[in-house]
Every structure is written in structure tokens, then in C-alpha cells.
Write an enzyme that holds these catalytic residues in place. Structure first.
Site, PDB file in Angstrom:
ATOM      1  N   CYS A 102       0.826  -1.218   0.000  1.00 33.45           N
ATOM      2  CA  CYS A 102       0.000   0.000   0.000  1.00 33.45           C
ATOM      3  C   CYS A 102       0.861   1.270   0.000  1.00 33.45           C
ATOM      4  O   CYS A 102       1.480   1.593  -1.002  1.00 33.45           O
ATOM      5  CB  CYS A 102      -0.984  -0.025   1.174  1.00 33.45           C
ATOM      6  SG  CYS A 102      -2.254   1.254   1.027  1.00 33.45           S
ATOM      7  N   HIS A 204      -3.855  -4.767   0.496  1.00 31.11           N
ATOM      8  CA  HIS A 204      -3.405  -5.142   1.842  1.00 31.11           C
ATOM      9  C   HIS A 204      -3.415  -6.659   2.031  1.00 31.11           C
ATOM     10  O   HIS A 204      -4.376  -7.203   2.586  1.00 31.11           O
ATOM     11  CB  HIS A 204      -4.309  -4.475   2.898  1.00 31.11           C
ATOM     12  CG  HIS A 204      -3.988  -3.037   3.121  1.00 31.11           C
ATOM     13  ND1 HIS A 204      -3.022  -2.612   4.015  1.00 31.11           N
ATOM     14  CD2 HIS A 204      -4.469  -1.910   2.533  1.00 31.11           C
ATOM     15  CE1 HIS A 204      -2.938  -1.294   3.990  1.00 31.11           C
ATOM     16  NE2 HIS A 204      -3.806  -0.843   3.093  1.00 31.11           N
ATOM     17  N   GLU A 206      -1.846  -8.413   4.166  1.00 27.96           N
ATOM     18  CA  GLU A 206      -1.826  -8.785   5.594  1.00 27.96           C
ATOM     19  C   GLU A 206      -3.234  -8.858   6.165  1.00 27.96           C
ATOM     20  O   GLU A 206      -3.479  -9.561   7.144  1.00 27.96           O
ATOM     21  CB  GLU A 206      -0.966  -7.792   6.386  1.00 27.96           C
ATOM     22  CG  GLU A 206      -1.647  -6.496   6.819  1.00 27.96           C
ATOM     23  CD  GLU A 206      -1.890  -5.508   5.675  1.00 27.96           C
ATOM     24  OE1 GLU A 206      -1.475  -5.798   4.532  1.00 27.96           O
ATOM     25  OE2 GLU A 206      -2.502  -4.459   5.916  1.00 27.96           O
TER      26      GLU A 206
END
Ligand SMILES: [Mn+2]
Length: 230
Positions: A102, A204, A206
Site C-alpha cells: 500500500c 493489503h 496482511e
């Protein structure tokens, strides 16, 4: 880590820590503001540039003015920009594996001389939910370039991701190539073919990694790459 902008704490979303641990790595969070990060970078086997607030537009625009976009930059933090740009430079000199996420993807592009869109909806409309920072995550699909190294790493071409950004790569820096886009054309992944191991994504991973093996795979492969280059 995120600087103490929204509250009094340095923070790091738990998704990053969990994803690195599941991959067999040891996360070492780093607070922004360090003036000389060299000794710290020396100890690293790999680098994750995490998401966060906007990169200060003065890093890529000589004549930045807040009226240039319908929404001004959010959570700009000179300490974080300064430290992370130094860390990125040092990591690239050592050629250690890099996963830029990001804001990290944007920072990489700026570091190499590229520029960013100041506000995604100004450029791409609001058909696709990229997710405005400070609000909840959006979800949208990403299409990877066929034959790209990222497609080879993920063994997938099209998939759903979590998105939260209102800046995005505009002019692509020399040395980078676009390897993934959203349906509206927004750049979602770039690659640096001359670099040993580097993944840079606007989304993202994660956030979905705990339940989505495809997203966890990016962290698994990062940790694997650190073992190979050690
Ligand atoms: Mn997006």
C-alpha cells in the site's frame, strides 16, 4: 510502524505480525523518526514497508497545493517519510528481499522518481471501492499481467483483495513495470525486474492473509527469499 498521529502510540496492525510469524519469520517493528537507521537495517534479512498515511506530495510534486485534489492528503508524517525513504535506500543497496504494501508501494515509486495520484476517485471515479483511509477496508478484484513474476509467485491471475488507499501510483518510475490493475485501471502492483526479490502491491495482503492462503503466500515467499539470500 505507524507514527503517533491518530493517538499517542506507535502502532502496527496485527495482520503484519501474524503473517510474518505464520511464514516462519521474526517480525521486528521499527518506529519512524530514527535519524540513522543504518545499524538497524544491517540486522535485517528482509524488509516489509507497511501501509499507513499518505506520502507527503512535496516528495514528488514541486508545486503541490492542497486544492489540486478534492480530498487533501491524510496523516502525512515527515518523520515516517524521512525514515522509510532512508531505510528503503539502505535495503536496496544491500539487495535484501522487499515486500512493499500500500503506502510502501507508493513510497517505492516515489523513491525511484515516480509520482502518485493525490485522490483515487478524482482519477478513477467511485465505481470500484478502493477504501478511503480512516474508513473500513473496501474489497475489489485485481487482474495481474499474464506472464509477470507476480503471477508466477502467486500462481493466480485474478482474485479479490482488501483495499484502503486514496493515493495510487500515477507516473511509474523508471525501472518499475506495472504487473497488476484494478478493473477501473488503477495500478495495484508493480515489479522491479532488475531487483533480486521485490513485490510491491497497492492492496493489503496482511488483512486477508489469516484466512486466504493466496495472500499469506506473499509473506511465505518473502521469508523463503530471505533464507536464500542470507
Ligand atoms: Mn485499490
Amino acid at each position: 510502524m505507524y507514527p503517533p498521529v491518530l493517538d499517542e502510540n506507535y502502532t502496527l496492525p496485527r495482520g503484519y505480525v501474524g503473517a510474518v510469524r505464520r511464514a516462519g519469520g521474526t517480525p521486528l517493528p521499527f518506529p519512524p523518526g530514527e535519524q540513522d537507521p543504518d545499524p538497524w537495517v544491517e540486522t535485517l534479512d528482509g524488509l516489509i514497508l507497511a501501509g499507513g498515511g499518505d506520502v507527503d506530495p512535496s516528495n514528488y510534486l514541486d508545486d503541490f497545493d492542497p486544492s489540486m485534489a478534492s480530498s487533501p492528503p491524510e496523516r502525512v508524517n515527515p518523520d515516517r517519510d524521512g525514515t522509510e525513504l532512508q531505510v528503503l535506500q539502505l535495503a536496496m543497496e544491500r539487495k535484501i528481499p522487499i515486500l512493499a504494501i500500500c503506502r510502501g508501494c507508493q513510497l517505492l515509486n516515489v523513491h525511484l522518481g515516480g509520482s502518485l495520484h493525490l485522490h483515487v476517485p478524482d482519477q478513477f471515479g467511485d465505481q470500484i471501492t478502493h477504501g478511503v483511509p480512516a474508513h473500513s477496508f473496501g474489497k475489489h478484484s485485481v487482474e495481474l499481467v499474464s506472464g509477470s513474476s507476480l503471477e508466477a509467485k502467486l500462481e493466480a491471475t485474478s482474485f479479490e483483495i482488501f483495499s484502503s488507499h486514496h493515493q495510487a501510483v500515477d507516473r511509474v518510475a523508471e525501472g518499475l513495470t506495472v504487473v497488476g490493475k484494478a478493473p477501473d485501471g488503477c495500478i495495484e502492483a508493480v515489479d522491479m525486474e532488475s531487483y533480486p526479490w521485490l513485490v510491491a502491491v497497492q492492496w493489503h495482503p496482511e488483512e486477508g492473509a489469516e484466512s486466504d492462503p493466496l495472500q499469506q503466500r506473499l509473506f511465505d515467499q518473502l521469508v523463503e527469499a530471505t533464507r536464500e539470500t542470507r
